[in-house]
Scaffold this motif. Structure first.
Motif, PDB file in Angstrom:
ATOM      1  N   VAL A 134       0.727  -1.309   0.038  1.00  0.00           N
ATOM      2  CA  VAL A 134       0.162   0.116  -0.077  1.00  0.00           C
ATOM      3  C   VAL A 134       1.017   1.279   0.163  1.00  0.00           C
ATOM      4  O   VAL A 134       1.826   1.322   0.974  1.00  0.00           O
ATOM      5  N   SER A 170       0.453   3.687  -8.871  1.00  0.00           N
ATOM      6  CA  SER A 170      -0.698   2.521  -8.629  1.00  0.00           C
ATOM      7  C   SER A 170      -0.131   1.382  -9.613  1.00  0.00           C
ATOM      8  O   SER A 170      -0.415   0.139  -9.154  1.00  0.00           O
ATOM      9  N   ARG A 174      -0.984  -2.585  -7.650  1.00  0.00           N
ATOM     10  CA  ARG A 174      -2.230  -2.964  -8.446  1.00  0.00           C
ATOM     11  C   ARG A 174      -2.368  -4.467  -8.654  1.00  0.00           C
ATOM     12  O   ARG A 174      -1.440  -5.078  -9.309  1.00  0.00           O
ATOM     13  N   GLU A 184      -3.826  -1.214  -2.653  1.00  0.00           N
ATOM     14  CA  GLU A 184      -4.536   0.257  -2.386  1.00  0.00           C
ATOM     15  C   GLU A 184      -3.557   1.279  -2.398  1.00  0.00           C
ATOM     16  O   GLU A 184      -2.478   1.307  -2.203  1.00  0.00           O
ATOM     17  N   PRO A 214      -8.343   0.416  -5.380  1.00  0.00           N
ATOM     18  CA  PRO A 214      -8.969   0.866  -4.262  1.00  0.00           C
ATOM     19  C   PRO A 214      -8.099   2.123  -3.529  1.00  0.00           C
ATOM     20  O   PRO A 214      -6.778   2.081  -3.465  1.00  0.00           O
ATOM     21  N   THR A 215      -8.857   2.923  -2.817  1.00  0.00           N
ATOM     22  CA  THR A 215      -8.311   4.124  -2.400  1.00  0.00           C
ATOM     23  C   THR A 215      -8.947   4.553  -0.959  1.00  0.00           C
ATOM     24  O   THR A 215     -10.176   4.671  -1.059  1.00  0.00           O
ATOM     25  N   THR A 216      -7.979   4.796   0.027  1.00  0.00           N
ATOM     26  CA  THR A 216      -8.743   5.288   1.384  1.00  0.00           C
ATOM     27  C   THR A 216      -8.267   6.738   1.412  1.00  0.00           C
ATOM     28  O   THR A 216      -7.149   6.951   1.502  1.00  0.00           O
TER      29      THR A 216
END
Length: 265
Positions: A134, A170, A174, A184, A214-216
């Motif tokens: 990540v 990414s 990925r 992510e 996916p990203t937070t």
């Protein structure tokens, strides 16, 4: 029906304790440190709480030295259920996976002398695999741009957030299997982190346009309406972390029960 933004939990560690800190005040000499919350419970308590509610992928962030034992305690409480970050390098990334981290989170190591190193990112990818990596793009706003910040968010790097830079990063975290896209990005908005005064709406909107994995987003979330706001602004593409506003961290803005219900509804 499309995807909906999800709540993602965290365990921030400072001095071996679970704390909530105003992000921009976390400097090297700690003379300006502002702390919103110091937990009476050990890290394992929060890991077990997240496990009980099925909140996978919580971010265990080591803020400075003296937090390895606390991080190990959290990982032991939920092996392969949490992500760990803070001081992650090529030399120790695999060790943290062996200690029970589902994934490792990296920021500062990728920016020697504040300049992005693609070579280091490739080395980390080789060490743990895309599926366990990540990249934390912590950033500070400068005019109409967001500049990646490192070393407790005090030093600005040469990377400006854009679709091109996020695509570049990414590509190395990925991983797509037969059922989903895994691994992510983690985006800390350092200027609003810990303030409970609202999210950086413009940044969330840009992330929705730019991200392909996916990203937070973390920073400024204060109540359940911010969960709804991130879902709307990002069209369900960006997840949200709550810290100081959350009842389990002494906050009064939102309850863990409400966020668990949101994820399940």
């Amino acid at each position: 029906m499309g995807r909906r933004s999800q709540f993602r939990p965290c365990i921030d560690l400072h001095g071996g304790e679970v704390k909530q800190i105003v992000g921009g005040t976390l400097q090297k000499d700690e003379s300006t440190l502002q702390t919103n919350f110091v937990a009476k419970h050990p890290p394992a308590y929060y890991a077990e709480l997240y496990k009980e509610h099925g909140l996978r992928g919580g971010h265990v962030i080591k803020l400075g030295p003296g937090n390895d034992a606390a991080a190990e305690e959290a990982l032991a409480a939920w092996p392969n259920g949490l992500h760990v970050g803070g001081g992650i390098t090529t030399a120790n990334a695999r060790t943290w996976v062996e200690r029970g981290a589902e994934k490792v989170i990296v920021t500062s190591y990728l920016f020697p002398e504040c300049r992005f190193s693609r070579e280091r990112l490739l080395e980390l990818e080789a060490a743990v695999g895309k599926e366990r990596l990540v990249v934390d793009i912590s950033c500070r706003r400068r005019g109409d741009e967001w500049v990646v910040a490192m070393n407790r968010w005090q030093d600005l790097t040469d990377m400006v957030l854009s679709k091109a830079t996020l695509d570049e990063v990414s590509a190395h975290c990925r991983y797509v299997d037969s059922t989903s896209m895994r691994s992510e990005l983690l985006i800390h908005a350092a200027d609003v982190e810990g303030l409970c005064q609202g999210i950086d709406e413009a940044l969330v909107e840009r992330l929705a346009e730019w991200v392909t994995i996916p990203t937070t987003y973390a920073g400024g979330a204060r109540h359940i309406e911010d969960m709804q706001l991130v879902d709307r602004l990002s069209h369900g593409k960006v997840d949200l972390t709550f810290g100081s506003a959350l009842d389990i961290f002494g906050g009064s803005g939102v309850t863990l029960a409400a966020l668990v219900a949101w994820n399940r509804s």
